[in-house]
Design a protein around this motif. Structure first.
Motif, PDB file in Angstrom:
ATOM      1  N   ASN A   1       0.724  -1.157  -0.023  1.00 23.48           N
ATOM      2  CA  ASN A   1       0.177   0.467  -0.092  1.00 23.48           C
ATOM      3  C   ASN A   1       1.118   1.125  -0.238  1.00 23.48           C
ATOM      4  OD1 ASN A   1      -1.899  -1.881   0.021  1.00 23.48           O
ATOM      5  ND2 ASN A   1      -2.673  -1.227   2.729  1.00 23.48           N
ATOM      6  N   ALA A   2       1.925   1.336   0.641  1.00 26.36           N
ATOM      7  CA  ALA A   2       2.417   2.413   0.410  1.00 26.36           C
ATOM      8  C   ALA A   2       3.538   2.620  -1.101  1.00 26.36           C
ATOM      9  CB  ALA A   2       3.760   1.978   1.744  1.00 26.36           C
ATOM     10  N   LEU A   3       3.875   1.784  -1.422  1.00 29.44           N
ATOM     11  CA  LEU A   3       4.289   1.551  -2.854  1.00 29.44           C
ATOM     12  C   LEU A   3       3.121   2.167  -3.912  1.00 29.44           C
ATOM     13  CD1 LEU A   3       6.348  -1.349  -3.014  1.00 29.44           C
ATOM     14  CD2 LEU A   3       7.413   0.957  -3.454  1.00 29.44           C
ATOM     15  N   ILE A   4       1.932   2.274  -3.433  1.00 28.42           N
ATOM     16  CA  ILE A   4       1.030   2.343  -4.515  1.00 28.42           C
ATOM     17  C   ILE A   4       1.069   4.252  -4.404  1.00 28.42           C
ATOM     18  CG2 ILE A   4      -1.194   2.283  -5.101  1.00 28.42           C
ATOM     19  CD1 ILE A   4      -1.139  -0.837  -4.415  1.00 28.42           C
ATOM     20  N   SER A   5       0.921   4.121  -2.842  1.00 27.34           N
ATOM     21  CA  SER A   5       0.252   5.315  -2.350  1.00 27.34           C
ATOM     22  C   SER A   5       1.338   6.497  -2.950  1.00 27.34           C
ATOM     23  CB  SER A   5       0.312   5.441  -1.011  1.00 27.34           C
ATOM     24  OG  SER A   5      -0.299   6.501  -0.324  1.00 27.34           O
ATOM     25  N   ASN A   6       2.650   6.188  -2.597  1.00 26.48           N
ATOM     26  CA  ASN A   6       3.516   6.901  -2.924  1.00 26.48           C
ATOM     27  C   ASN A   6       3.648   7.226  -4.685  1.00 26.48           C
ATOM     28  OD1 ASN A   6       6.888   7.280  -3.773  1.00 26.48           O
ATOM     29  ND2 ASN A   6       6.607   8.301  -2.591  1.00 26.48           N
ATOM     30  N   ALA A   7       3.589   5.997  -5.384  1.00 29.54           N
ATOM     31  CA  ALA A   7       3.301   6.371  -6.940  1.00 29.54           C
ATOM     32  C   ALA A   7       2.726   7.451  -6.888  1.00 29.54           C
ATOM     33  CB  ALA A   7       3.055   5.091  -7.682  1.00 29.54           C
ATOM     34  N   GLY A   8       1.153   7.798  -6.502  1.00 31.56           N
ATOM     35  CA  GLY A   8       0.272   8.226  -7.075  1.00 31.56           C
ATOM     36  C   GLY A   8      -0.438   9.084  -5.973  1.00 31.56           C
ATOM     37  N   GLN A   9      -0.002  10.305  -5.574  1.00 29.79           N
ATOM     38  CA  GLN A   9       0.629  11.688  -4.545  1.00 29.79           C
ATOM     39  C   GLN A   9       1.723  11.761  -3.687  1.00 29.79           C
ATOM     40  OE1 GLN A   9      -2.510   9.547  -1.657  1.00 29.79           O
ATOM     41  NE2 GLN A   9      -1.103   9.555  -0.129  1.00 29.79           N
ATOM     42  N   GLY A  10       3.477  10.843  -4.351  1.00 32.05           N
ATOM     43  CA  GLY A  10       4.359  11.117  -3.737  1.00 32.05           C
ATOM     44  C   GLY A  10       4.059  10.897  -2.172  1.00 32.05           C
ATOM     45  N   GLY A  11       5.435  11.596  -1.640  1.00 30.02           N
ATOM     46  CA  GLY A  11       5.659  11.432  -0.087  1.00 30.02           C
ATOM     47  C   GLY A  11       6.892  10.450   0.458  1.00 30.02           C
ATOM     48  N   ASN A  12       7.530  10.471   1.647  1.00 28.71           N
ATOM     49  CA  ASN A  12       8.344   9.737   1.308  1.00 28.71           C
ATOM     50  C   ASN A  12       8.028   8.634   1.640  1.00 28.71           C
ATOM     51  OD1 ASN A  12       9.863  12.022   1.552  1.00 28.71           O
ATOM     52  ND2 ASN A  12       9.602  12.528   3.396  1.00 28.71           N
ATOM     53  N   LEU A  13       8.953   7.445   1.299  1.00 28.63           N
ATOM     54  CA  LEU A  13       8.962   5.846   1.125  1.00 28.63           C
ATOM     55  C   LEU A  13      10.046   5.501   2.900  1.00 28.63           C
ATOM     56  CD1 LEU A  13       8.366   4.471  -2.629  1.00 28.63           C
ATOM     57  CD2 LEU A  13       7.033   3.842   0.345  1.00 28.63           C
ATOM     58  N   LYS A  14       9.894   4.389   3.367  1.00 32.53           N
ATOM     59  CA  LYS A  14      11.171   4.123   4.210  1.00 32.53           C
ATOM     60  C   LYS A  14      12.195   3.637   2.919  1.00 32.53           C
ATOM     61  CE  LYS A  14       8.814  -0.772   4.840  1.00 32.53           C
ATOM     62  NZ  LYS A  14       8.625  -1.537   6.258  1.00 32.53           N
ATOM     63  N   ARG A  15      13.132   3.159   3.489  1.00 31.96           N
ATOM     64  CA  ARG A  15      14.598   3.562   2.738  1.00 31.96           C
ATOM     65  C   ARG A  15      14.252   2.119   1.842  1.00 31.96           C
ATOM     66  NH1 ARG A  15      19.847   5.686   5.280  1.00 31.96           N
ATOM     67  NH2 ARG A  15      20.059   7.590   4.857  1.00 31.96           N
ATOM     68  N   GLY A  16      13.976   0.484   2.866  1.00 40.58           N
ATOM     69  CA  GLY A  16      14.195  -0.006   2.192  1.00 40.58           C
ATOM     70  C   GLY A  16      12.704  -0.678   1.026  1.00 40.58           C
ATOM     71  N   LEU A  17      11.883   0.870   1.192  1.00 38.18           N
ATOM     72  CA  LEU A  17      11.636   0.317  -0.219  1.00 38.18           C
ATOM     73  C   LEU A  17      11.712   1.526  -1.420  1.00 38.18           C
ATOM     74  CD1 LEU A  17       7.332   0.817   0.771  1.00 38.18           C
ATOM     75  CD2 LEU A  17       8.893  -1.902   0.707  1.00 38.18           C
ATOM     76  N   ARG A  18      12.884   2.181  -0.843  1.00 37.59           N
ATOM     77  CA  ARG A  18      13.366   3.678  -2.389  1.00 37.59           C
ATOM     78  C   ARG A  18      15.092   3.038  -2.760  1.00 37.59           C
ATOM     79  NH1 ARG A  18      14.981   8.173   0.105  1.00 37.59           N
ATOM     80  NH2 ARG A  18      15.013   7.499   2.190  1.00 37.59           N
ATOM     81  N   CYS A  19      14.943   3.498  -3.940  1.00 40.18           N
ATOM     82  CA  CYS A  19      16.188   3.089  -4.714  1.00 40.18           C
ATOM     83  C   CYS A  19      17.804   4.146  -4.059  1.00 40.18           C
ATOM     84  CB  CYS A  19      16.073   3.073  -6.025  1.00 40.18           C
ATOM     85  SG  CYS A  19      17.944   2.519  -7.290  1.00 40.18           S
ATOM     86  N   PRO A  20      18.257   3.895  -3.956  1.00 36.78           N
ATOM     87  CA  PRO A  20      19.421   4.277  -3.673  1.00 36.78           C
ATOM     88  C   PRO A  20      20.242   4.998  -4.936  1.00 36.78           C
ATOM     89  CG  PRO A  20      20.186   2.452  -3.101  1.00 36.78           C
ATOM     90  CD  PRO A  20      18.837   2.024  -3.468  1.00 36.78           C
ATOM     91  N   PHE A  21      19.836   4.532  -6.093  1.00 32.22           N
ATOM     92  CA  PHE A  21      20.732   4.738  -7.268  1.00 32.22           C
ATOM     93  C   PHE A  21      20.104   6.140  -8.110  1.00 32.22           C
ATOM     94  CE2 PHE A  21      21.881   0.745  -5.512  1.00 32.22           C
ATOM     95  CZ  PHE A  21      23.336   1.513  -5.113  1.00 32.22           C
ATOM     96  N   ASP A  22      20.506   7.057  -8.720  1.00 34.00           N
ATOM     97  CA  ASP A  22      19.674   7.186  -9.939  1.00 34.00           C
ATOM     98  C   ASP A  22      21.186   7.138 -11.001  1.00 34.00           C
ATOM     99  OD1 ASP A  22      18.412   9.110 -10.911  1.00 34.00           O
ATOM    100  OD2 ASP A  22      19.345  11.267 -10.027  1.00 34.00           O
ATOM    101  N   GLY A  23      20.221   8.003 -11.945  1.00 37.59           N
ATOM    102  CA  GLY A  23      20.585   7.619 -13.639  1.00 37.59           C
ATOM    103  C   GLY A  23      19.447   7.279 -14.627  1.00 37.59           C
TER     104      GLY A  23
END
Length: 421
Positions: A309-331
């Motif tokens: 639910n946190a992944l789905i909610s974040n994709a729809g309305q943004g906000g902070n996810l806990k680290r285990g659900l956020r990718c630490p890399f960019d590109g």
């Protein structure tokens, strides 16, 4: 049904975990690693007598070998890569160098499991002692140097390290895992390490020297999108495993199952196992779709449900996810993959919002009607002891029978004063 509930659940889980598909992502990653292994072999063993040099003098620890850091959400299927590599790089035999020396092992791939090892020396020594079957590794030059020598002697050209999350849970996790990975890099062989996002964040916070070496080559594995060939093939294989305990086709609900698991294979397996447990405790022998919905809402699935639910909610309305659900890399390539995944999560959120909006606008009678429709949609099953009465067959129509029916009908109209003749 001959098993008790928990034994059956265990068998179902093990059956689904036996399914190993070479998805498009796994194929691309495996090809890259195999090509690196081949390039290493061509370079190191171009001299047929090089192995004797390594046997007597060891391997010179010179260059730092940067690993592929394979990461992704927990449960996405990263460890499946190890199974695929074990099956493809399955060479394990003895070869005779010459008449003056004993046979040596020739091994393609060393599959390492860090697990709950206590430190770098324990990890390095276990890779050789357990995988290569060699005993005490306390050489004069230390464990790392001796392990590097044995690896060169065995011809192994690829090494993998997994289960890093257990070591990363200790009080000095960041320091311990960094030291361990730096030791593996000194083995002078192409290698990869598998870790969740949380490990990536820990390594990103280390000194630049360690960061640039250990996570210089990150590769992100994303969940397969619903409707993709890989997701369809996975559900088709699970259907084979669960044929005796399902009363519906998984592919019929492929989008719904993706929404309930966020595309994470481990959570999908857990959801279906929980569904079966609920069905058995309710007196049923098969899983219906209502059991799956109840499993998602159950206490047993609450931790996974919160992350999904946190992944789905974040994709729809943004906000902070806990680290285990956020990718630490960019590109660019990473953002493209994350954007595709987020779009599917937003579609899942839109469906949830639409259903919630419709139900909120219903009155009591409408809600009860919807529940009756949903219950009626569930296929009914007879218990083994139930006697099912077959409907009586209607006799074939005859001219005399039709005439009699017409006369009876006209007679009934004549008795009714209000009927029109």
């Amino acid at each position: 049904m001959t098993l008790d509930v928990e034994a059956a659940c265990k068998a179902i889980r093990e059956g689904m975990e036996e399914v190993v598909l070479v998805t498009a992502q796994v194929e691309a990653i495996a090809k890259t690693l195999i090509q690196r292994a081949r390039a290493h072999a061509v370079d190191i063993y171009k001299d047929p007598h090089a192995v004797l040099k390594f046997a007597y003098h060891g391997a010179t620890i010179e260059d730092f070998v940067t690993p592929m850091f394979l990461t992704g959400l927990a449960g996405v299927g990263k460890s499946r890569l190890r199974i695929v590599l074990r099956r493809v790089l399955s060479g394990r035999r003895l070869v005779q160098i010459d008449a003056a020396h004993p046979a040596v092992p020739l091994i393609d791939f060393i599959d390492g499991n860090i697990g709950r090892k206590t430190g770098p020396s324990a990890v390095v020594k276990s890779l050789i002692e357990e995988v290569l079957g060699i005993g005490d590794m306390d050489g004069k030059g230390g464990a790392v140097k001796e392990c590097a020598r044995v690896i060169r002697l065995s011809g192994a050209c690829l090494l993998g390290a997994d289960e890093t999350q257990f070591m990363a849970q200790s009080a000095s996790a960041a320091t311990l895992i960094t030291r361990t990975l730096l030791s593996l890099a000194d083995l002078q062989v192409p290698w990869f390490v598998i870790g969740n996002y949380s490990l990536g964040w820990k390594l990103c916070e280390r000194d630049p020297e360690a960061t640039q070496r250990l996570i210089h080559d990150p590769v992100i594995m994303m969940p397969d999108p619903p409707g993709s060939l890989d997701w369809v093939n996975l559900l088709a294989e699970y259907q084979v495993v669960l044929a005796e305990v399902l009363d519906f086709e998984l592919l019929t609900y492929q989008v719904e199952l993706w929404n309930l698991s966020a595309g994470l294979k481990r959570e999908l397996v857990s959801l279906l196992v929980t569904s079966y447990r609920i069905s058995r405790h309710g007196g049923d022998s098969q899983i219906s779709w209502s059991h799956v919905r109840r499993a998602f809402a159950s206490a047993s699935f609450s931790v996974a449900r919160a992350d999904i639910n946190a992944l789905i909610s974040n994709a729809g309305q943004g906000g902070n996810l806990k680290r285990g659900l956020r990718c630490p890399f960019d590109g660019p390539e990473i953002q493209a993959a994350i954007s595709t995944y987020s779009e599917k999560l937003r579609e899942a959120r839109a469906e949830k919002v639409a259903i919630a909006t419709v139900k909120a606008s219903m009155n009591r009678q409408e809600r009860e009607a919807i529940e009756n429709i949903e219950n009626a949609a569930e296929p009914s099953r007879a218990s083994p002891a139930q006697v099912i009465k077959m409907p009586k067959r209607r006799k074939p129509r005859t001219l005399e029978g039709m005439q009699e029916a017409a006369q009876d009908f006209l007679a009934s109209l004549a008795k009714d004063p209000s009927a029109k003749t």
